[in-house]
Design a protein around this motif. Structure first.
Motif, short mmCIF file in Angstrom:
data_model
loop_
_atom_site.label_atom_id
_atom_site.label_comp_id
_atom_site.label_asym_id
_atom_site.label_seq_id
_atom_site.Cartn_x
_atom_site.Cartn_y
_atom_site.Cartn_z
N LEU A 265 0.84 -1.19 0.00
CA LEU A 265 0.00 0.00 0.00
C LEU A 265 0.88 1.25 0.00
O LEU A 265 1.94 1.28 0.63
N ASP A 266 0.42 2.28 -0.69
CA ASP A 266 1.18 3.53 -0.75
C ASP A 266 0.91 4.39 0.49
O ASP A 266 0.23 3.95 1.43
N ASP A 267 1.42 5.61 0.49
CA ASP A 267 1.27 6.50 1.65
C ASP A 267 -0.19 6.88 1.92
O ASP A 267 -0.52 7.30 3.03
N ASN A 268 -1.05 6.74 0.93
CA ASN A 268 -2.48 7.03 1.09
C ASN A 268 -3.28 5.78 1.42
O ASN A 268 -4.51 5.77 1.32
N HIS A 269 -2.58 4.69 1.74
CA HIS A 269 -3.18 3.40 2.09
C HIS A 269 -3.98 2.81 0.92
O HIS A 269 -4.97 2.11 1.13
N GLU A 270 -3.51 3.11 -0.30
CA GLU A 270 -4.10 2.56 -1.52
C GLU A 270 -3.15 1.50 -2.07
O GLU A 270 -1.93 1.63 -1.97
N VAL B 11 3.08 -11.93 -15.36
CA VAL B 11 3.60 -12.12 -14.00
C VAL B 11 2.60 -13.05 -13.31
O VAL B 11 1.48 -12.66 -13.02
N GLN B 12 3.02 -14.29 -13.11
CA GLN B 12 2.10 -15.31 -12.59
C GLN B 12 2.08 -15.40 -11.08
O GLN B 12 1.17 -16.00 -10.50
N GLU B 13 3.08 -14.84 -10.42
CA GLU B 13 3.17 -15.01 -8.97
C GLU B 13 3.82 -13.78 -8.35
O GLU B 13 4.76 -13.22 -8.91
N VAL B 14 3.31 -13.36 -7.20
CA VAL B 14 3.90 -12.27 -6.43
C VAL B 14 4.23 -12.82 -5.05
O VAL B 14 3.33 -13.24 -4.32
N ARG B 15 5.51 -12.82 -4.69
CA ARG B 15 5.93 -13.27 -3.38
C ARG B 15 6.12 -12.08 -2.47
O ARG B 15 6.61 -11.03 -2.90
N MET B 16 5.72 -12.24 -1.22
CA MET B 16 5.84 -11.15 -0.27
C MET B 16 5.95 -11.69 1.15
O MET B 16 5.67 -12.86 1.39
N SER B 17 6.32 -10.81 2.05
CA SER B 17 6.43 -11.19 3.46
C SER B 17 5.03 -11.43 4.04
O SER B 17 4.03 -10.99 3.47
N LEU B 18 5.00 -12.09 5.18
CA LEU B 18 3.73 -12.30 5.88
C LEU B 18 3.09 -10.97 6.24
O LEU B 18 1.88 -10.79 6.11
N ALA B 19 3.90 -10.00 6.68
CA ALA B 19 3.37 -8.69 7.04
C ALA B 19 2.73 -7.99 5.84
O ALA B 19 1.65 -7.42 5.94
N ALA B 20 3.38 -8.08 4.67
CA ALA B 20 2.82 -7.48 3.46
C ALA B 20 1.54 -8.21 3.05
O ALA B 20 0.55 -7.58 2.64
N PHE B 21 1.53 -9.53 3.20
CA PHE B 21 0.34 -10.32 2.90
C PHE B 21 -0.84 -9.90 3.79
O PHE B 21 -1.96 -9.72 3.32
N GLN B 22 -0.56 -9.71 5.06
CA GLN B 22 -1.61 -9.30 5.99
C GLN B 22 -2.11 -7.89 5.66
O GLN B 22 -3.31 -7.62 5.72
N GLU B 23 -1.20 -7.01 5.28
CA GLU B 23 -1.59 -5.66 4.88
C GLU B 23 -2.44 -5.70 3.61
O GLU B 23 -3.46 -5.02 3.50
N LEU B 24 -2.05 -6.53 2.67
CA LEU B 24 -2.79 -6.68 1.42
C LEU B 24 -4.19 -7.24 1.68
O LEU B 24 -5.16 -6.89 1.00
N GLY B 25 -4.30 -8.08 2.72
CA GLY B 25 -5.58 -8.69 3.07
C GLY B 25 -6.64 -7.68 3.48
O GLY B 25 -7.83 -7.99 3.49
N SER B 26 -6.23 -6.45 3.80
CA SER B 26 -7.19 -5.41 4.17
C SER B 26 -7.80 -4.72 2.95
O SER B 26 -8.62 -3.83 3.10
N THR B 27 -7.41 -5.16 1.77
CA THR B 27 -7.93 -4.57 0.53
C THR B 27 -8.86 -5.56 -0.18
O THR B 27 -9.01 -6.69 0.27
#
Length: 86
Positions: A39-44, A60-76
């Protein structure tokens, strides 16, 4: 071996992705390793990341990320089928 070659894009910023239409014709499995917050500075959700996740960037078939980023993404409302933790 099934004839597919892997490719990993280790990027400092998902906003700097070079969209390359010639990759549409390849047989490779392309992985983006997210190294910034989803998410950017505007939480988008970052625009290019959204484009990948909604399959506007099908090569791009796959995006790997940390657990923290995954959890943040889960709010969208972003689709998660391309997302992997790691």
């Amino acid at each position: 071996m099934d004839g597919k070659r892997g490719s990993e894009c280790l990027l400092k910023s998902v906003s700097n992705i070079d969209f390359n239409p010639s990759l549409l014709k390849t047989q490779s499995h392309n992985v983006l390793q997210l190294v910034e917050e989803p998410l950017d500075d505007n939480h988008e959700l970052r625009g290019n990341l959204r484009a990948i996740l909604v399959n506007d960037v099908p090569y791009v078939q796959e995006v790997r990320m940390s657990l923290a980023a995954f959890q943040e993404l889960g709010s969208t409302d972003a689709p998660m089928r391309k997302v992997r933790i790691g």
